[in-house]
Design an enzyme around this catalytic site. Structure first.
Site, PDB file in Angstrom:
ATOM      1  N   CYS A   1      31.159  26.263  33.971  1.00 48.56           N
ATOM      2  CA  CYS A   1      30.881  27.413  34.846  1.00 48.56           C
ATOM      3  C   CYS A   1      30.960  28.781  34.170  1.00 48.56           C
ATOM      4  O   CYS A   1      29.991  29.535  34.183  1.00 48.56           O
ATOM      5  CB  CYS A   1      31.835  27.384  36.034  1.00 48.56           C
ATOM      6  SG  CYS A   1      31.636  25.942  37.102  1.00 48.56           S
TER       7      CYS A   1
ATOM      8  N   HIS B   1      32.694  33.244  37.221  1.00 51.88           N
ATOM      9  CA  HIS B   1      33.740  32.266  37.487  1.00 51.88           C
ATOM     10  C   HIS B   1      35.042  32.998  37.780  1.00 51.88           C
ATOM     11  O   HIS B   1      35.470  33.866  37.013  1.00 51.88           O
ATOM     12  CB  HIS B   1      33.927  31.331  36.292  1.00 51.88           C
ATOM     13  CG  HIS B   1      34.988  30.289  36.536  1.00 51.88           C
ATOM     14  ND1 HIS B   1      34.744  29.154  37.266  1.00 51.88           N
ATOM     15  CD2 HIS B   1      36.289  30.231  36.163  1.00 51.88           C
ATOM     16  CE1 HIS B   1      35.856  28.422  37.323  1.00 51.88           C
ATOM     17  NE2 HIS B   1      36.802  29.064  36.661  1.00 51.88           N
TER      18      HIS B   1
END
Length: 543
Positions: free
Chosen positions: A116, A170
């Site tokens: 991510c 993230h």
């Protein structure tokens, strides 16, 4: 003759404009001009013409600003191209499929790292993880590039209102949002959210909830459920709440037509845990799912190259070592499908609102998945590899007046290409940021899908090699091959181990061909060598 007329116009316009406007302002109106400027018996027609031209130019400039395209950027967490528009026959993704029909679908799009935070850093900064030197979840990109201008930040500098909802960067594992990338505070969303009491921690949070909440002492916390089926409304879970807020933001944007918007909407599913309302689980019958037959890593691949899927093992009822049972595997596949269909419904609500508010004709829509997902292939789950199932992503772009409905392209694309693409589509000047962009605009492909964008794309994944410590697997993907070069950053090429896969003869990646095809390795290695050497992971002393 034409050049003389043009020169005369510019001479007339620029040399006389200031004097005539000043004269006209002082002697405003025909009567005042005649009274105060007695020498003038009638209005100076040239002054009127110039004022008219000036007003027309000002109005045109204002109209041009108001007509700048909006951007609706939809980021989806862990979404692989397991979609109807990509040819899957079982998944129910009607809204994404409908979005694909209004623009261009990219069949060969790839992330720059299959996890991510680094993937989203590449999206936001326009530079690859190998340039930032960030390959983990917890290191914020500003520590490596404090003056970087992010994609929405660049739009803000050109008069846009940028808003972020849900997961864009993230957040968790020590990482956080970027306030400079939003015109207003970010609207968050919980990546881990349980509704059923039996899935909630008796006290505090489960282990993964705590990690995403940036808590550090998590080892003794209970593991949460890997999936949940709750008979609830869509907006009981975070993705439904994100869709509700996105619709409110679109309505607010409708009320401010002179202010173009960059609205980034980050849906959280199908990221683990697979929590979705029961009606989306009911779309599928679990017994109809089959576990992939390929249950081992590619023959001849380095032992460290595959993932041991530690992310999934953080959840309850998942073995700490070894494979899933057949029933567990079918449950996970079922859960992924249900989570995709749930997210698809929320995306549909947002796009329907855009249409209902009549904003669609002047809004660029992008759908982007941050990376793929191993769904039992090679005996692997989650992402965290350099293989095709982890690195290939869905990418759809619908740009009014540029893309043609229902088109597809096989041009190679990587995440860093989106920054320059959106700038060009919005008519913004080419960025000259502190961080030079590493992508290439996709505008030519959007206009002509049969055109080629680039010879290859590049991605990376870190590993630890026994006796050697931290190494990087830099990969180059062409239309036919993928080569992965495993070595320490800056180490000589002869220290590298290689993986080579031929997707024409072996699309399932069953065998590493590096030792059998040295000439192909050399050719692809030259493409890697032409790239800047990868930086090592930014260390704690540098943060």
């Amino acid at each position: 003759m034409i050049s003389i007329l043009v020169a005369s116009f510019w001479d007339f316009f620029f040399w006389d404009l200031g004097f005539e406007i000043w004269d006209f302002v002082l002697c405003s109106g025909v009567l005042q001009r005649k009274r105060r400027c007695g020498k003038m018996e009638r209005m100076n027609f040239r002054g009127v013409l110039i004022i008219a031209l000036a007003v027309s130019w000002a109005c045109s400039a204002s109209a041009a600003g108001a007509s700048r395209p909006n951007v609706l950027f939809i980021c989806v967490d862990d979404l692989k191209p397991l979609l109807g528009c990509y040819g899957d026959k079982r998944i129910q993704s009607p809204n994404i499929d409908r979005l694909a029909q209004r623009g261009l679908l990219f069949e060969r799009a790839y992330c720059n790292q299959a996890v991510c935070a680094p993937s989203r850093n590449a999206l936001m900064t326009g530079v690859r993880p190998t340039t930032l030197g960030i390959y983990d979840l917890g290191t914020n990109f500003r520590l490596a590039a404090p003056d970087a201008v992010t994609l929405p930040q660049y739009f803000i500098s050109h008069g846009y209102r940028a808003e972020g909802l849900g997961k864009i960067l993230h957040v968790g594992h020590g990482n956080h949002e970027d306030p400079a990338s939003c015109s207003v505070p970010h609207f968050g969303g919980r990546s881990i959210a349980y509704l059923l009491p039996e899935n909630q921690a008796k006290q505090g949070l489960t282990r993964e909830e705590a990690l995403f909440a940036n808590e550090t002492d998590v080892a003794k916390l209970p593991r949460g459920a890997a999936y949940e089926t709750a008979d609830v409304n869509d907006n009981a879970y975070p993705d439904g709440q994100i869709a509700d807020e996105a619709i409110r933001r679109l309505q607010a944007a409708k009320d401010k037509p002179s202010e173009p918007f960059f609205l980034a909407v980050g849906f959280l599913k199908p990221h683990l845990p697979f929590c979705a309302p029961k009606k989306y689980w009911d779309l599928y019958r679990r017994e109809n799912f089959e576990v992939p037959s390929m249950q081992r890593p590619p023959e001849g691949a380095p032992a460290y190259a595959p993932t041991t899927w530690g992310e999934l093992r953080q959840y309850s009822d998942i073995p700490q070592t070894g494979p899933l049972s057949g029933e567990q595997a079918r449950t996970m596949i079922h859960g992924y499908h249900a989570a995709v269909s749930y997210m698809d419904a929320q995306l549909g609500r947002v796009v329907d609102a855009l249409n209902r508010l009549e904003l669609d004709s002047n809004t660029i829509i992008v759908l982007w998945g941050d990376h793929g997902w191993h769904l039992g292939d090679h005996g692997m789950w989650c992402k965290h590899t350099n293989y095709e199932e982890a690195t290939r992503i869905p990418l759809l772009i619908a740009a009014p007046g540029v893309t043609r409905p229902g088109t597809r392209t096989r041009a190679l694309v990587e995440t860093v290409d989106l920054y320059p693409t959106l700038c060009e589509l919005a008519g913004l000047p080419a960025p000259k940021n502190p961080q030079p962009l590493e992508g290439k605009s996709l505008a030519p492909v959007l206009k002509k899908p049969s055109s080629e964008n680039k010879e290859a794309i590049f991605h990376v994944y870190p590993r630890n090699r026994k006796g050697d410590g931290a190494i990087l697997g830099r990969a180059v993907r062409t239309s036919r091959y993928r080569l992965v070069e495993w070595k320490k950053p800056g180490a000589p090429a002869e220290t590298a181990e290689f993986e080579l896969y031929d997707y024409e003869t072996d699309p399932a990646e069953t065998k590493n061909l590096a030792s059998a095809q040295p000439s192909v390795v050399r050719k692809l290695q030259s493409l890697l060598a032409a790239q800047p050497e990868a930086k090592p992971q930014m260390g704690k002393s540098e943060k």
